[in-house]
Design an enzyme around this catalytic site. Structure first.
Site, mmCIF file in Angstrom:
data_model
loop_
_atom_site.group_PDB
_atom_site.id
_atom_site.type_symbol
_atom_site.label_atom_id
_atom_site.label_comp_id
_atom_site.label_asym_id
_atom_site.label_seq_id
_atom_site.Cartn_x
_atom_site.Cartn_y
_atom_site.Cartn_z
ATOM 1 N N ASP A 157 34.452 40.438 36.596
ATOM 2 C CA ASP A 157 35.621 39.889 35.911
ATOM 3 C C ASP A 157 36.597 41.052 35.734
ATOM 4 O O ASP A 157 36.471 41.838 34.798
ATOM 5 C CB ASP A 157 35.189 39.315 34.553
ATOM 6 N N GLU A 173 36.870 37.163 40.174
ATOM 7 C CA GLU A 173 37.813 36.158 39.699
ATOM 8 C C GLU A 173 39.168 36.378 40.352
ATOM 9 O O GLU A 173 39.653 37.503 40.453
ATOM 10 C CB GLU A 173 37.946 36.214 38.172
ATOM 11 N N ASP A 188 33.184 39.316 28.398
ATOM 12 C CA ASP A 188 33.523 39.688 29.774
ATOM 13 C C ASP A 188 32.282 39.721 30.668
ATOM 14 O O ASP A 188 32.349 39.395 31.850
ATOM 15 C CB ASP A 188 34.223 41.054 29.802
#
EC number: 3.1.21.10
Lengths: 168, 168
Positions: A19, A79, A151
């Site tokens: 991420d 992502e 996260d």
């Protein structure tokens, strides 16, 4: 004589989810195989905000390189980046450039997913809230509690999404 | 016994200007000293658009690393990034992250200037057109003609701006 693998069972593989971020990048590595999914390691790579941008990018490069050498993932999920907070987008995109470079230096080409694809994959609903996604991550990985920090949980969700999409 | 440099003459130094981009990054290196400014080398680093983003970032990293080893600049100037074409900004910012990382790996912290600062520094007018800036570059460096391509000329203008701002 030669042998052919005729097993229907896919080989076990380590999948790393990332991420991306400059201040905090979540990572989550899972082991996927016929026995299901197991967590390998998860957490965050942080860079101090009082350091200069080049120093932070260098820290990110070094820490991610070390993580890749330790975890030796077979696949990486990332992502996808969208514009959201204007002021932050350049910083995140610069960090993302360093992340893509580091992966390429380790011969890894990431699969990319939007946040909606990750939510859809984990909960069956593309607009699920954070809590529902984290609960699904804990369930799939048999974790006793929700993974922390956020996260790292997001990164595990991305890794699981890579696995769900393995035949697509 | 020890000696102190009491000369008013600044030592000669190589200044590298970079005009960041993913497809084409301009570079321009000048030698600056008491005798004025001389061009050392200028041109572009290109990455093929048919390659994947990670491959292009890796090419950029390798080619810029090689350039820094060849030119061994004392100072580096970089154009500041602003949002302009939305679609392109993420790609340029990702390239910029790799450029900042590569400079940091060579212990170089760039000075950054806006396009208006570069124009102001070269022509005395912050909204000068490209032609006027290139003519000023050619004049300052005693070039027989306007430097080509445009990205290299822009990079030389940034290097000259670093020199103009050396006491600021």
């Amino acid at each position: 004589m030669f042998s052919v693998n005729v097993s229907d069972t896919p080989p076990e593989q380590r999948i790393l989810g990332l991420d991306p971020g400059l201040g905090t990048m979540g990572f989550g590595c899972i082991l996927a195989g016929s026995a299901g999914l197991k967590p390998v390691d998860y957490g965050v790579i942080s860079t101090p905000s009082q350091h200069s941008m080049p120093e932070r990018l260098q820290t990110l490069h070094e820490d991610l390189s070390q993580l890749l050498r330790q975890l030796r993932p077979h696949q990486v999920g990332l992502e996808k980046l969208f514009f959201y907070k204007m002021g932050n987008t350049i910083a995140i995109a610069q960090a993302r450039g360093v992340i893509l470079l580091t992966l390429a230096q380790h011969h890894l080409l990431p699969v990319e997913f939007t946040p909606a694809q990750v939510k859809q994959s984990l909960t069956g609903y593309g607009r699920a809230d954070k809590q529902a996604v984290q609960a699904a991550v804990a369930r799939e990985l048999n974790l006793p509690s929700l993974p922390r920090p956020d996260d790292a949980a997001d990164a595990l969700a991305i890794a699981i999404t890579v696995w769900h999409h393995r035949f697509s």
